[in-house]
Design an enzyme around this catalytic site. Structure first.
Site, mmCIF file in Angstrom:
data_model
loop_
_atom_site.group_PDB
_atom_site.id
_atom_site.type_symbol
_atom_site.label_atom_id
_atom_site.label_comp_id
_atom_site.label_asym_id
_atom_site.label_seq_id
_atom_site.Cartn_x
_atom_site.Cartn_y
_atom_site.Cartn_z
ATOM 1 N N LYS A 288 0.850 -1.190 0.000
ATOM 2 C CA LYS A 288 0.000 0.000 0.000
ATOM 3 C C LYS A 288 0.888 1.243 0.000
ATOM 4 O O LYS A 288 1.836 1.347 0.758
ATOM 5 C CB LYS A 288 -0.897 -0.005 1.233
ATOM 6 C CG LYS A 288 -1.993 1.051 1.202
ATOM 7 C CD LYS A 288 -2.962 0.862 2.352
ATOM 8 C CE LYS A 288 -4.106 1.847 2.258
ATOM 9 N NZ LYS A 288 -5.069 1.688 3.374
ATOM 10 N N GLU A 387 -19.758 -5.317 10.434
ATOM 11 C CA GLU A 387 -20.720 -4.499 11.180
ATOM 12 C C GLU A 387 -21.786 -5.353 11.861
ATOM 13 O O GLU A 387 -22.179 -5.075 13.001
ATOM 14 C CB GLU A 387 -21.383 -3.485 10.238
ATOM 15 C CG GLU A 387 -20.436 -2.450 9.657
ATOM 16 C CD GLU A 387 -19.795 -2.877 8.351
ATOM 17 O OE1 GLU A 387 -19.152 -2.023 7.710
ATOM 18 O OE2 GLU A 387 -19.932 -4.064 7.970
ATOM 19 N N ARG A 415 -25.681 -1.450 7.731
ATOM 20 C CA ARG A 415 -25.341 -2.837 7.406
ATOM 21 C C ARG A 415 -25.640 -3.777 8.572
ATOM 22 O O ARG A 415 -25.714 -4.986 8.389
ATOM 23 C CB ARG A 415 -23.865 -2.931 7.023
ATOM 24 C CG ARG A 415 -23.447 -1.952 5.953
ATOM 25 C CD ARG A 415 -22.035 -2.198 5.460
ATOM 26 N NE ARG A 415 -22.026 -3.182 4.391
ATOM 27 C CZ ARG A 415 -20.938 -3.559 3.727
ATOM 28 N NH1 ARG A 415 -19.764 -3.048 4.053
ATOM 29 N NH2 ARG A 415 -21.002 -4.448 2.773
#
Length: 646
Positions: A288, A387, A415
């Site tokens: 990344k 979630e 969610r």
């Protein structure tokens, strides 16, 4: 390797030739490495001008080039999970000259958007949806007799969500032609990227191996014990040099680990995979922030970038820019953000109560929980992108005497809605939800806006729903939720408040009690949360009464009754959808109580609002002070006309 963000447009002779993937395919294979460097430099430059996500995009530059080089996009479908990493994809698919409009009103969206480009095959913003979507596209192609490839690109973080595994399991069952690319930038497994691993990965993607693999299984299918032995031998061999056994078990041909920054290697292996049949999983390892030193050293802290001074744009290739907003956000540089208020309060209450436990589904840093995680590490639970699990996990804790606090963004609580209703509220459990990013969030657009939480929370039995108007009210209402016996939710916006000094202590306010902020005549403004500040500004000009309602559920019905008896017009204002929101709650009470009074409801319209600066967006939907004042004056005029007619 770049040590700083380019302030002027870098020289990109190869990239300038690529206006779409067809142009990309005209390049020689040996030119792709140079293209990757140019693309990386341009990405850094453009994000430096606009702000936005760039760490993930830097990590998939080579992969993006290889995918568009090998596959026939947009006929072949690329589905990017979440979309943080899709900026290079946008640059290569005809939007290079629009990149300086990114996240600005009228400009490019921060995430893939089907209305923006035919190359954006699926609108994203929430994680772990790519495999399900690509699988749906695969089935649609089969039903319609279309020949195409369907590719889902998902990160290791997004792969932690149950939805991703549900889709993987279903894909294995359907046994259709789908390619899942697992982009793994967790460097803990980087040691596996080497000669032996790469050799086996190339072998598993090769035509001869897969011909023998599938052919032998067809023959051995008539001899079940032999088939089982052959399958186990292959499985054990792969397990020795790769982490792919899990994917093999659910029906995927696992290929990995692969260096995700080797453009030529990626082109080679994707070309082989393109000829294979059935579910394929390619496991690549990337870094990344690749190519930008500061981001490589701090991939989490440099996940996204704020806008820097752009400097002059060269005339050689003008880049479109969105019209600048004349409305600017107030700068309260000395005051804490709402997230910081929550984080400080959390540490304060945890030091007083050992039963306090904090849970977040991968939103700890954004929710201001860094200090809590350091001080109370044994009571901090980041459950990753899960979630639904976060909510039920909290419910389980609450059944056994703990006091869990779930820190979550408004858009992501959606969610876990089923779990909120059935696992928390139905059992009336003592779980508190600290809901960040409520209301409009600006540049991240409709996928991240918290436009609906008041509507979807207030209809749930047993819920306490609170809307603080400033930093001190946030501190007080957090304490109120902590003392409340049952499920509670406090929602607050992104960014800073109006710089209200915070009183010390964990003292609650009276449940369901509003606060009179200004006494006026004719008009009473019932304001919720962030709308109290513009309401006070309007009230000074119109000599109106302002009530900081504090609570959406339960409402302060006594105060509403008093305001209805003393004023000609009641105005409700909220930074939430008008449909089913706080204003609707006031209307329901007035109707049930047979009050005959004019009412004006102001809030977010029945629409998904595209990205832009929050002050400008609020002005466009009539929730800035000027628009509120105009709407009230018009309503008063209409009331007088109707009164004369009667």
């Amino acid at each position: 390797m770049l040590n700083e963000i380019p302030l002027s447009r870098p020289d990109t002779p190869l990239l300038d030739k690529v206006d779409d993937p067809d142009d990309l395919k005209l390049l020689e294979l040996g030119q792709l490495a140079q293209l990757a460097e140019e693309l990386r430099a341009f990405l850094l430059y453009s994000v430096g001008q606009t702000g936005g996500h760039f760490g993930a995009g830097l990590g998939v530059v080579e992969l993006t080039i290889a995918l568009h080089y090998v596959f026939d996009t947009p006929n072949d479908k690329l589905v990017w999970d979440v979309g943080h990493q899709a900026y290079p994809h946008k640059i290569l698919t005809g939007r290079r000259n629009q990149m300086l409009t990114m996240r600005q009103a009228g400009g490019l969206a921060a995430f893939p958007n089907r209305n923006e480009s035919e190359y954006d095959t699926f609108g994203v913003g929430h994680s772990s949806t790519s495999i399900s979507a690509a699988l749906g596209m695969m089935v649609a192609a089969k039903v319609q007799g279309k020949e195409r490839h369907n590719i889902a690109i998902i990160g290791d973080g997004a792969m932690t969500a149950g939805m991703a595994f549900e889709a993987l399991n279903h894909a294995g069952h359907l046994d259709g032609n789908i390619l899942v690319i697992l982009n793994d930038n967790n460097m803990s497994i980087s040691n596996n990227v080497g000669g032996l691993s790469s050799y086996f990965a190339r072998m598993w993607a090769s035509k001869p191996y897969n011909f023998i693999r599938t052919g032998s299984k067809k023959v051995l299918s008539k001899i079940p014990p032999a088939l089982k032995a052959a399958h186990r031998a292959e499985e054990y061999m792969k397990g020795m040099v790769s982490p792919g056994t899990l994917f093999e078990e659910i029906g995927f041909n696992y290929i990995g680990l692969i260096d995700g920054h080797d453009t030529n290697g990626l082109v080679d292996i994707l070309s082989n995979i393109k000829t294979l049949r059935g579910p394929q999983l390619l496991h690549i390892v990337t870094q990344k922030g690749k190519g930008y030193l500061e981001s490589e050293n701090d991939p989490f802290g440099m996940h996204a970038l704020s806008k820097i001074d752009p400097g002059p744009t060269p005339a050689s290739e003008p880049l479109e820019t969105a019209e600048k907003s004349e409305v600017s956000a107030p700068k309260n540089t000395s005051s804490p953000s709402y997230s910081e208020v929550f984080g400080d309060w959390l540490c304060e209450v945890a030091s007083e109560d050992e039963l306090i436990v904090a849970i977040t589904p991968a939103m700890g840093e954004g929710s201001g929980m860094r200090k809590f995680a350091a001080q109370f590490s044994d009571r901090f639970h980041d459950v990753a992108i899960a979630e639904q699990h976060a909510v039920t996990f909290a419910a389980g804790m609450a059944t056994d005497g703990l006091k869990p606090i779930v820190a979550i963004y408004s858009t992501f609580l959606q969610r876990g809605y089923d779990q909120l209703i059935h696992d928390v509220a139905l059992q009336n459990l003592n779980v508190m939800f600290a809901i960040d990013r409520a209301g409009l969030v600006g540049e991240d657009g409709p996928t991240h806006a918290g436009s609906f939480d008041l509507s979807y929370l207030r209809c749930i039995p047993n819920m306490l729903v609170m809307t603080p108007s400033n930093e001190d009210e946030t501190h007080k209402l957090l304490s109120t939720g902590y003392h409340f016996d049952g499920p509670s939710a406090i929602r607050y916006p992104r960014g800073k408040g109006p710089s209200q000094k915070i009183e010390t202590g964990l003292n609650p306010v009276e449940i369901g009690k509003a606060k009179l902020r200004r006494r006026g005549s004719s008009v009473a403004i019932l304001a919720f949360g962030s709308m109290v500040t513009p309401a006070l500004e309007v009230a000074e000009k119109l000599n109106a009464t302002v009530v900081d309602m504090r609570f959406v559920k339960p409402l302060d019905e006594e105060t509403i009754s008093d305001m209805a008896a003393q004023h000609q017009l009641l105005v409700t204002i909220e930074e939430n959808s008008l449909m089913g929101g706080a204003g609707s709650a006031v209307n329901e009470f007035l109707l049930a109580s047979n009050y005959q009074i004019s009412v004006l409801n102001l809030g977010l319209p029945d629409a998904f609002l595209e990205h832009g600066k929050v002050p400008q967006m609020l002005a466009e939907v009539g929730l800035d002070a000027g628009s509120i004042s105009t709407a009230i004056k018009k309503k008063l005029k209409d009331c007088k006309i109707q009164s004369k007619a009667v």
